[in-house]
Design a protein around this motif. Structure first.
Motif, PDB file in Angstrom:
ATOM      1  N   VAL A  78      -6.732  -6.396  -6.202  1.00  0.00           N
ATOM      2  CA  VAL A  78      -6.383  -4.987  -6.267  1.00  0.00           C
ATOM      3  C   VAL A  78      -7.629  -4.173  -5.916  1.00  0.00           C
ATOM      4  O   VAL A  78      -8.696  -4.372  -6.510  1.00  0.00           O
ATOM      5  CB  VAL A  78      -5.870  -4.607  -7.679  1.00  0.00           C
ATOM      6  CG1 VAL A  78      -5.541  -3.127  -7.753  1.00  0.00           C
ATOM      7  CG2 VAL A  78      -4.655  -5.456  -8.050  1.00  0.00           C
ATOM      8  N   GLY A 102     -11.751  -1.926  -8.498  1.00  0.00           N
ATOM      9  CA  GLY A 102     -10.924  -3.045  -8.059  1.00  0.00           C
ATOM     10  C   GLY A 102     -11.194  -4.290  -8.880  1.00  0.00           C
ATOM     11  O   GLY A 102     -12.157  -4.358  -9.648  1.00  0.00           O
ATOM     12  N   GLN A 136      -8.998   2.343  -6.903  1.00  0.00           N
ATOM     13  CA  GLN A 136      -8.223   3.532  -6.543  1.00  0.00           C
ATOM     14  C   GLN A 136      -9.106   4.759  -6.749  1.00  0.00           C
ATOM     15  O   GLN A 136      -9.478   5.082  -7.873  1.00  0.00           O
ATOM     16  CB  GLN A 136      -6.958   3.644  -7.387  1.00  0.00           C
ATOM     17  CG  GLN A 136      -6.110   4.866  -7.099  1.00  0.00           C
ATOM     18  CD  GLN A 136      -5.619   4.959  -5.659  1.00  0.00           C
ATOM     19  OE1 GLN A 136      -6.413   5.158  -4.747  1.00  0.00           O
ATOM     20  NE2 GLN A 136      -4.325   4.821  -5.474  1.00  0.00           N
ATOM     21  N   SER A 163      -5.817  -2.062 -14.972  1.00  0.00           N
ATOM     22  CA  SER A 163      -4.986  -1.693 -13.835  1.00  0.00           C
ATOM     23  C   SER A 163      -4.961  -0.173 -13.726  1.00  0.00           C
ATOM     24  O   SER A 163      -5.029   0.530 -14.736  1.00  0.00           O
ATOM     25  CB  SER A 163      -3.576  -2.240 -14.037  1.00  0.00           C
ATOM     26  OG  SER A 163      -2.741  -1.843 -12.983  1.00  0.00           O
ATOM     27  N   GLN A 214      -2.950  -3.469  -2.851  1.00  0.00           N
ATOM     28  CA  GLN A 214      -2.998  -4.737  -3.578  1.00  0.00           C
ATOM     29  C   GLN A 214      -2.385  -5.856  -2.759  1.00  0.00           C
ATOM     30  O   GLN A 214      -1.504  -5.627  -1.935  1.00  0.00           O
ATOM     31  CB  GLN A 214      -2.333  -4.625  -4.934  1.00  0.00           C
ATOM     32  CG  GLN A 214      -0.990  -3.987  -4.998  1.00  0.00           C
ATOM     33  CD  GLN A 214      -0.607  -3.660  -6.426  1.00  0.00           C
ATOM     34  OE1 GLN A 214      -0.950  -4.368  -7.360  1.00  0.00           O
ATOM     35  NE2 GLN A 214       0.111  -2.581  -6.613  1.00  0.00           N
ATOM     36  N   TYR A 235       0.840  -1.195   0.000  1.00  0.00           N
ATOM     37  CA  TYR A 235       0.000   0.000   0.000  1.00  0.00           C
ATOM     38  C   TYR A 235       0.878   1.248   0.000  1.00  0.00           C
ATOM     39  O   TYR A 235       1.903   1.301   0.683  1.00  0.00           O
ATOM     40  CB  TYR A 235      -0.915   0.030   1.220  1.00  0.00           C
ATOM     41  CG  TYR A 235      -1.824   1.231   1.242  1.00  0.00           C
ATOM     42  CD1 TYR A 235      -2.859   1.345   0.324  1.00  0.00           C
ATOM     43  CD2 TYR A 235      -1.641   2.249   2.157  1.00  0.00           C
ATOM     44  CE1 TYR A 235      -3.705   2.454   0.323  1.00  0.00           C
ATOM     45  CE2 TYR A 235      -2.482   3.357   2.171  1.00  0.00           C
ATOM     46  CZ  TYR A 235      -3.504   3.443   1.247  1.00  0.00           C
ATOM     47  OH  TYR A 235      -4.326   4.534   1.250  1.00  0.00           O
ATOM     48  N   THR A 248      -9.981  -8.874  -9.096  1.00  0.00           N
ATOM     49  CA  THR A 248      -9.223 -10.040  -8.638  1.00  0.00           C
ATOM     50  C   THR A 248      -9.002 -10.949  -9.833  1.00  0.00           C
ATOM     51  O   THR A 248      -9.946 -11.215 -10.589  1.00  0.00           O
ATOM     52  CB  THR A 248      -9.990 -10.813  -7.546  1.00  0.00           C
ATOM     53  OG1 THR A 248     -10.210  -9.936  -6.438  1.00  0.00           O
ATOM     54  CG2 THR A 248      -9.220 -12.032  -7.082  1.00  0.00           C
ATOM     55  N   GLN A 303      -4.490 -12.439  -7.321  1.00  0.00           N
ATOM     56  CA  GLN A 303      -4.027 -11.057  -7.214  1.00  0.00           C
ATOM     57  C   GLN A 303      -5.262 -10.200  -7.015  1.00  0.00           C
ATOM     58  O   GLN A 303      -6.136 -10.149  -7.876  1.00  0.00           O
ATOM     59  CB  GLN A 303      -3.273 -10.629  -8.466  1.00  0.00           C
ATOM     60  CG  GLN A 303      -2.819  -9.199  -8.414  1.00  0.00           C
ATOM     61  CD  GLN A 303      -2.136  -8.741  -9.687  1.00  0.00           C
ATOM     62  OE1 GLN A 303      -2.050  -9.472 -10.653  1.00  0.00           O
ATOM     63  NE2 GLN A 303      -1.661  -7.510  -9.673  1.00  0.00           N
TER      64      GLN A 303
END
Length: 177
Positions: A93, A110, A96, A142, A68, A33, A112, A91
């Motif tokens: 995330v 977000g 944001q 992303s 993440q 983070y 996954t 993964q």
């Protein structure tokens, strides 16, 4: 006009852990983070320059990745130097939403994705490595992916991807299935 900020803060951290719960099973995890703020957002110390950064006295710095985490487990041959290994991971995330809106930075949702990777040590000098990234063929972007043209014209990550590494060569194949 883009100028350097004279005052900002940045902070964050990363945690990693793994443990051999049996001779053949190793769970692992990674958490990262970062948060950064421009503390002099609407102050322009250069005479004669007019900036686009007006409004609030503070704003998040641009280009900062969201929270993440990667977590998963490895199944491997028992021993100190296993000849084979299979890794399953997720993964994750976060969205944001701390963005530099005065610079037209957009928030991002977000996601996954799930991956599988493996290797097999054939000889001391030859190791075969491969895997599939984005097993579920997730459609995502992303936060740090580029945009082309307008703020809504974004580039997305490729779908499911097959990766094979051969000694001395890398073969990356995008697979749609």
């Amino acid at each position: 006009m883009f100028t350097n900020t004279p005052r900002s803060t940045i902070g964050g951290g990363e945690l990693y852990g793994q443990a051999d719960v049996t001779t053949w099973l190793t769970p692992f995890g990674n958490l990262a983070y970062v948060q950064a703020r421009d503390l002099s957002h609407n102050i322009n110390n250069q005479v004669g320059l007019t900036g686009s950064r007006t409004g609030a006295s503070q704003e998040p710095l641009p280009g900062i990745p969201p929270l993440q985490a990667i977590t998963g487990f490895r199944i491997h041959q028992p021993g100190v130097t296993p000849k084979w290994n299979v890794e399953f991971s997720a993964q994750m995330v976060a969205g944001q939403h701390l963005v530099a809106s005065s610079l037209d930075e957009l928030s991002s949702p977000g996601y996954t994705i799930y991956n599988i990777r493996a290797y097999w040590q054939l000889t001391q000098a030859v190791m075969l490595t491969g895997g599939v990234e984005n097993l579920g063929d997730k459609f995502y972007r992303s936060h740090l992916d580029p945009r082309s043209g307008s703020p809504t014209d974004v580039l997305f990550q490729p779908g499911r991807k097959l990766l094979l590494w051969l000694p001395g060569h890398v073969l990356v194949v995008s697979v749609e299935w």
